[in-house]
Design a protein around this motif. Structure first.
Motif, PDB file in Angstrom:
ATOM      1  N   SER A  10      45.231  11.401  -7.834  1.00 49.08           N
ATOM      2  CA  SER A  10      44.380  10.448  -8.548  1.00 49.08           C
ATOM      3  C   SER A  10      42.880  10.708  -8.376  1.00 49.08           C
ATOM      4  CB  SER A  10      44.713   9.014  -8.109  1.00 49.08           C
ATOM      5  OG  SER A  10      44.557   8.895  -6.713  1.00 49.08           O
ATOM      6  N   THR A  11      42.446  11.268  -7.225  1.00 46.44           N
ATOM      7  CA  THR A  11      40.998  11.484  -7.006  1.00 46.44           C
ATOM      8  C   THR A  11      40.543  12.900  -7.350  1.00 46.44           C
ATOM      9  OG1 THR A  11      41.267  12.186  -4.709  1.00 46.44           O
ATOM     10  CG2 THR A  11      40.982   9.805  -5.111  1.00 46.44           C
ATOM     11  N   GLY A  12      41.487  13.863  -7.378  1.00 47.65           N
ATOM     12  CA  GLY A  12      41.104  15.253  -7.639  1.00 47.65           C
ATOM     13  C   GLY A  12      40.519  15.950  -6.421  1.00 47.65           C
ATOM     14  N   ILE A  13      40.629  15.331  -5.254  1.00 49.00           N
ATOM     15  CA  ILE A  13      40.094  15.959  -4.035  1.00 49.00           C
ATOM     16  C   ILE A  13      41.096  16.996  -3.526  1.00 49.00           C
ATOM     17  CG2 ILE A  13      39.509  15.585  -1.603  1.00 49.00           C
ATOM     18  CD1 ILE A  13      38.267  12.906  -2.444  1.00 49.00           C
ATOM     19  N   VAL A  14      40.581  18.235  -3.363  1.00 44.35           N
ATOM     20  CA  VAL A  14      41.398  19.335  -2.840  1.00 44.35           C
ATOM     21  C   VAL A  14      41.096  19.480  -1.353  1.00 44.35           C
ATOM     22  CG1 VAL A  14      41.867  21.819  -2.970  1.00 44.35           C
ATOM     23  CG2 VAL A  14      41.365  20.528  -5.068  1.00 44.35           C
ATOM     24  N   ARG A  15      42.178  19.563  -0.559  1.00 46.00           N
ATOM     25  CA  ARG A  15      42.052  19.763   0.893  1.00 46.00           C
ATOM     26  C   ARG A  15      42.914  20.943   1.314  1.00 46.00           C
ATOM     27  NH1 ARG A  15      39.773  15.916   3.746  1.00 46.00           N
ATOM     28  NH2 ARG A  15      39.267  13.937   2.807  1.00 46.00           N
ATOM     29  N   THR A  16      42.623  21.467   2.502  1.00 47.77           N
ATOM     30  CA  THR A  16      43.496  22.517   3.042  1.00 47.77           C
ATOM     31  C   THR A  16      44.767  21.854   3.547  1.00 47.77           C
ATOM     32  OG1 THR A  16      42.401  22.336   5.187  1.00 47.77           O
ATOM     33  CG2 THR A  16      41.619  24.069   3.709  1.00 47.77           C
ATOM     34  N   ARG A  17      45.878  22.575   3.414  1.00 49.65           N
ATOM     35  CA  ARG A  17      47.169  22.049   3.846  1.00 49.65           C
ATOM     36  C   ARG A  17      47.595  22.653   5.179  1.00 49.65           C
ATOM     37  NH1 ARG A  17      52.229  20.807   0.546  1.00 49.65           N
ATOM     38  NH2 ARG A  17      51.059  21.429  -1.277  1.00 49.65           N
ATOM     39  N   LYS A  18      47.097  23.875   5.468  1.00 49.70           N
ATOM     40  CA  LYS A  18      47.498  24.576   6.689  1.00 49.70           C
ATOM     41  C   LYS A  18      46.396  25.553   7.095  1.00 49.70           C
ATOM     42  CE  LYS A  18      50.178  28.074   4.148  1.00 49.70           C
ATOM     43  NZ  LYS A  18      51.502  28.656   3.960  1.00 49.70           N
ATOM     44  N   ASN A  19      46.589  26.231   8.219  1.00 48.72           N
ATOM     45  CA  ASN A  19      45.619  27.221   8.686  1.00 48.72           C
ATOM     46  C   ASN A  19      45.524  28.364   7.686  1.00 48.72           C
ATOM     47  OD1 ASN A  19      45.040  25.788  11.038  1.00 48.72           O
ATOM     48  ND2 ASN A  19      46.692  26.769  12.171  1.00 48.72           N
ATOM     49  N   LEU A  20      44.314  28.910   7.555  1.00 49.34           N
ATOM     50  CA  LEU A  20      44.049  29.946   6.556  1.00 49.34           C
ATOM     51  C   LEU A  20      44.169  31.337   7.176  1.00 49.34           C
ATOM     52  CD1 LEU A  20      40.854  28.272   5.041  1.00 49.34           C
ATOM     53  CD2 LEU A  20      43.240  27.912   4.385  1.00 49.34           C
ATOM     54  N   LYS A  21      44.764  32.262   6.417  1.00 49.38           N
ATOM     55  CA  LYS A  21      44.864  33.656   6.863  1.00 49.38           C
ATOM     56  C   LYS A  21      43.877  34.478   6.051  1.00 49.38           C
ATOM     57  CE  LYS A  21      49.516  33.838   8.650  1.00 49.38           C
ATOM     58  NZ  LYS A  21      50.891  33.845   8.184  1.00 49.38           N
ATOM     59  N   LEU A  22      42.914  35.054   6.723  1.00 47.33           N
ATOM     60  CA  LEU A  22      41.826  35.791   6.083  1.00 47.33           C
ATOM     61  C   LEU A  22      42.330  36.799   5.059  1.00 47.33           C
ATOM     62  CD1 LEU A  22      38.737  36.385   6.142  1.00 47.33           C
ATOM     63  CD2 LEU A  22      39.252  38.144   7.832  1.00 47.33           C
ATOM     64  N   GLU A  23      43.414  37.517   5.400  1.00 47.99           N
ATOM     65  CA  GLU A  23      43.890  38.595   4.524  1.00 47.99           C
ATOM     66  C   GLU A  23      44.457  38.095   3.197  1.00 47.99           C
ATOM     67  OE1 GLU A  23      47.160  37.763   7.586  1.00 47.99           O
ATOM     68  OE2 GLU A  23      44.982  38.018   7.636  1.00 47.99           O
ATOM     69  N   ASP A  24      44.739  36.795   3.075  1.00 47.57           N
ATOM     70  CA  ASP A  24      45.279  36.240   1.825  1.00 47.57           C
ATOM     71  C   ASP A  24      44.192  35.830   0.829  1.00 47.57           C
ATOM     72  OD1 ASP A  24      47.855  36.556   2.747  1.00 47.57           O
ATOM     73  OD2 ASP A  24      48.018  34.500   3.493  1.00 47.57           O
TER      74      ASP A  24
END
Length: 193
Positions: free
Chosen positions: A45-59
């Motif tokens: 409903s708000t359009g706010i994007v958040r991270t869901r998990k830890n990020l892997k640089l190579e991706d």
């Protein structure tokens, strides 16, 4: 949308960007493609994007599409792409294969190459870019090529009149952000009769 780059150490549930549309009735947001590894979640409903998990640089970078659809007629919609970059943190200091090296140098040689030092840094990009320097030792009798790590004598040595051993402490420094890191190696140079 191109939000500010995220650190590779960004924690889950971190704000990334807010998608918004100009439309008279409520819309439903959802990610439709490009986030196959599931790094992001969007509030419908708000359009706010958040991270869901830890990020892997190579991706990264990741480019995903977000759809905003009319809440009462899913056939009316629009899409936008979001490009997310992740920056490498300066995790590792440079490391020399050995902390002490011993080299022999014959007396009465003109200025000459003694040894090439090579440090390893497991970071990427500028965080892994190394320059070399002399921290201590007889800086007038030795010099190092800051790009190649080659240590040179700048003069000839006399076994009978000069010291027969020199200790030169070399450093390798990365070009890290937010801070530079260093590794060290001592080169013991023995003058040979």
């Amino acid at each position: 949308y191109q939000p500010a780059p995220l650190s590779e150490k960004t924690l889950p549930d971190t704000f990334v960007v807010q998608i918004s549309v100009l439309y008279n009735v409520p819309v439903i947001y959802h990610i439709v493609s490009g986030d196959e590894k599931g790094y992001f979640i969007i509030d419908s409903s708000t359009g706010i994007v958040r991270t869901r998990k830890n990020l892997k640089l190579e991706d990264f970078p990741v480019i995903f599409s977000v759809q905003a659809a009319d809440s009462s007629n899913a056939g009316i919609f629009n899409e936008a792409s979001v490009q997310v970059e992740v920056i490498d943190e300066n995790d590792f200091p440079p490391i020399f294969p050995s902390s002490v090296l011993e080299e022999r140098l014959k007396e009465n040689l003109p200025a000459t190459q003694i040894v090439q030092l090579k440090a390893q840094d497991n970071d990427t990009g500028r965080n892994g870019l190394l320059t070399y320097g002399i921290l201590s030792g007889d800086g007038l009798k030795f010099r190092i090529d800051e790009a190649t790590g080659i240590l040179y004598s700048t003069t000839s040595f006399n076994y009978e009149e000069d010291p027969t051993e020199y200790q030169v402490v070399i450093y390798a420094e990365d070009d890290g952000i937010p801070e530079k890191k260093r590794g060290y190696c001592t080169v013991v140079i023995k003058i040979i009769d």
